[in-house]
Scaffold this motif. Structure first.
Motif, mmCIF file in Angstrom:
data_model
loop_
_atom_site.group_PDB
_atom_site.id
_atom_site.type_symbol
_atom_site.label_atom_id
_atom_site.label_comp_id
_atom_site.label_asym_id
_atom_site.label_seq_id
_atom_site.Cartn_x
_atom_site.Cartn_y
_atom_site.Cartn_z
ATOM 1 N N ARG A 1 0.295 -1.001 0.363
ATOM 2 C CA ARG A 1 0.118 -0.356 -0.083
ATOM 3 C C ARG A 1 0.817 1.242 -0.091
ATOM 4 O O ARG A 1 1.736 1.808 0.774
ATOM 5 C CB ARG A 1 -0.822 -0.201 0.785
ATOM 6 N N HIS B 1 -0.631 9.447 -5.958
ATOM 7 C CA HIS B 1 -1.490 8.522 -6.915
ATOM 8 C C HIS B 1 -0.668 7.353 -8.010
ATOM 9 O O HIS B 1 0.890 7.929 -8.991
ATOM 10 C CB HIS B 1 -1.984 8.743 -7.317
ATOM 11 N N ILE C 1 -2.148 1.110 -12.849
ATOM 12 C CA ILE C 1 -3.045 0.211 -13.025
ATOM 13 C C ILE C 1 -3.771 -0.706 -14.707
ATOM 14 O O ILE C 1 -3.977 -1.357 -13.907
ATOM 15 C CB ILE C 1 -4.887 1.135 -13.018
ATOM 16 N N ARG D 1 -11.500 -3.201 -5.463
ATOM 17 C CA ARG D 1 -10.891 -4.074 -4.416
ATOM 18 C C ARG D 1 -9.281 -4.031 -4.563
ATOM 19 O O ARG D 1 -8.938 -4.268 -4.708
ATOM 20 C CB ARG D 1 -11.312 -4.787 -3.553
ATOM 21 N N ALA E 1 -7.192 -1.966 -7.067
ATOM 22 C CA ALA E 1 -6.872 -1.560 -5.746
ATOM 23 C C ALA E 1 -5.554 -2.193 -5.670
ATOM 24 O O ALA E 1 -4.424 -1.849 -4.908
ATOM 25 C CB ALA E 1 -7.384 -1.037 -5.064
ATOM 26 N N LEU F 1 -3.190 0.724 -3.909
ATOM 27 C CA LEU F 1 -4.248 2.048 -4.040
ATOM 28 C C LEU F 1 -4.816 1.770 -2.991
ATOM 29 O O LEU F 1 -5.117 -0.123 -2.557
ATOM 30 C CB LEU F 1 -4.331 2.451 -4.887
ATOM 31 N N SER F 2 -5.504 2.396 -1.761
ATOM 32 C CA SER F 2 -7.371 2.235 -1.793
ATOM 33 C C SER F 2 -7.928 2.506 -2.603
ATOM 34 O O SER F 2 -7.901 2.742 -3.890
ATOM 35 C CB SER F 2 -7.682 3.379 -0.499
ATOM 36 N N SER F 3 -9.397 1.836 -3.054
ATOM 37 C CA SER F 3 -10.423 1.623 -3.567
ATOM 38 C C SER F 3 -10.576 3.000 -3.492
ATOM 39 O O SER F 3 -10.974 3.508 -5.224
ATOM 40 C CB SER F 3 -11.464 1.055 -3.240
ATOM 41 N N LEU G 1 -8.516 4.912 -6.383
ATOM 42 C CA LEU G 1 -7.986 4.445 -7.774
ATOM 43 C C LEU G 1 -9.493 4.976 -8.290
ATOM 44 O O LEU G 1 -9.272 4.921 -9.497
ATOM 45 C CB LEU G 1 -8.333 3.228 -7.691
#
Length: 210
Positions: free
Chosen positions: A13, A20, A26, A45, A48, A53-55, A58
């Motif tokens: 994370r 970002h 991604i 999820r 991410a 990343l967190s949702s 994203l």
């Protein structure tokens, strides 16, 4: 082992303040997840988590997973289209350009197996969120340009037959080789370059036979 399983290890994370992850990262992670889990099984999820990343973060890059799939397919077709345009513009006999296009299509499929599967081998029901529109529009443009070269070869008398049928035969032959070798990697295939060369030799020898 699935193709998706050879992707890069999952990222940790991203700490706050680091920024970002890039859209390209991604998309690369999402390719493997879509191929391994299918459209329905892939979630924001999962994607991410794969890139750390967190949702929520994203969603700042993509509105939903349909948009992600759409962009993966668009990028794949845009790359292929640009390569084909360069070949079409070459000052070479039509048969030479036709073979170059077929061989380039095959090389693209092997070099981009995840994107190829998503663009060409994903059931339409799984791409109903827009990716099939990308495939239809850009794919149709590619095929029309290919048919124009076949028409040129027919006009010169080096190919005989209905151009659209001949173009589909060449495309289906190239697609079939990529599809079976990509989806059946466990089979003891012969050397890839030898297989491609032998198939292209046989195909064009058959089409040009008097």
């Amino acid at each position: 082992m699935s193709i998706a399983s050879v992707a890069s290890p999952r990222s940790t994370r991203k700490p706050k303040g680091e920024g970002h992850v890039r859209r390209a990262e991604i998309l690369a992670a999402a390719e493997g997840i879509f191929v391994e889990h299918g459209y329905e099984g892939a979630t924001i999820r999962k994607i991410a988590d794969e890139v750390g990343l967190s949702s929520t973060a994203l969603y700042m890059h993509f509105a939903d997973k349909g948009e992600i799939l759409n962009e993966i397919c668009r990028n794949a077709f845009d790359t292929l289209a640009e390569e084909h345009r360069l070949i079409l513009a070459e000052d070479a006999p039509p048969l030479t350009r036709l073979r170059r296009i077929a061989e380039n299509y095959i090389a693209f499929g092997f070099a981009n197996p995840n994107a190829y599967r998503l663009a060409y081998l994903t059931p339409m029901v799984e791409t109903r969120h827009g990716a099939e529109t990308v495939a239809q529009q850009t794919g149709a443009e590619l095929f029309r340009a290919f048919v124009s070269v076949v028409e040129e070869a027919v006009e010169q008398g080096v190919l005989r037959g209905e151009p659209r049928v001949l173009a589909q035969v060449i495309w289906a032959s190239a697609h079939g080789l990529v599809a079976i070798m990509t989806t059946k990697p466990y089979f003891e295939w012969a050397d890839r370059e030898t297989l491609v060369r032998t198939q292209m030799d046989a195909l064009f020898a058959g089409l040009t036979a008097s």
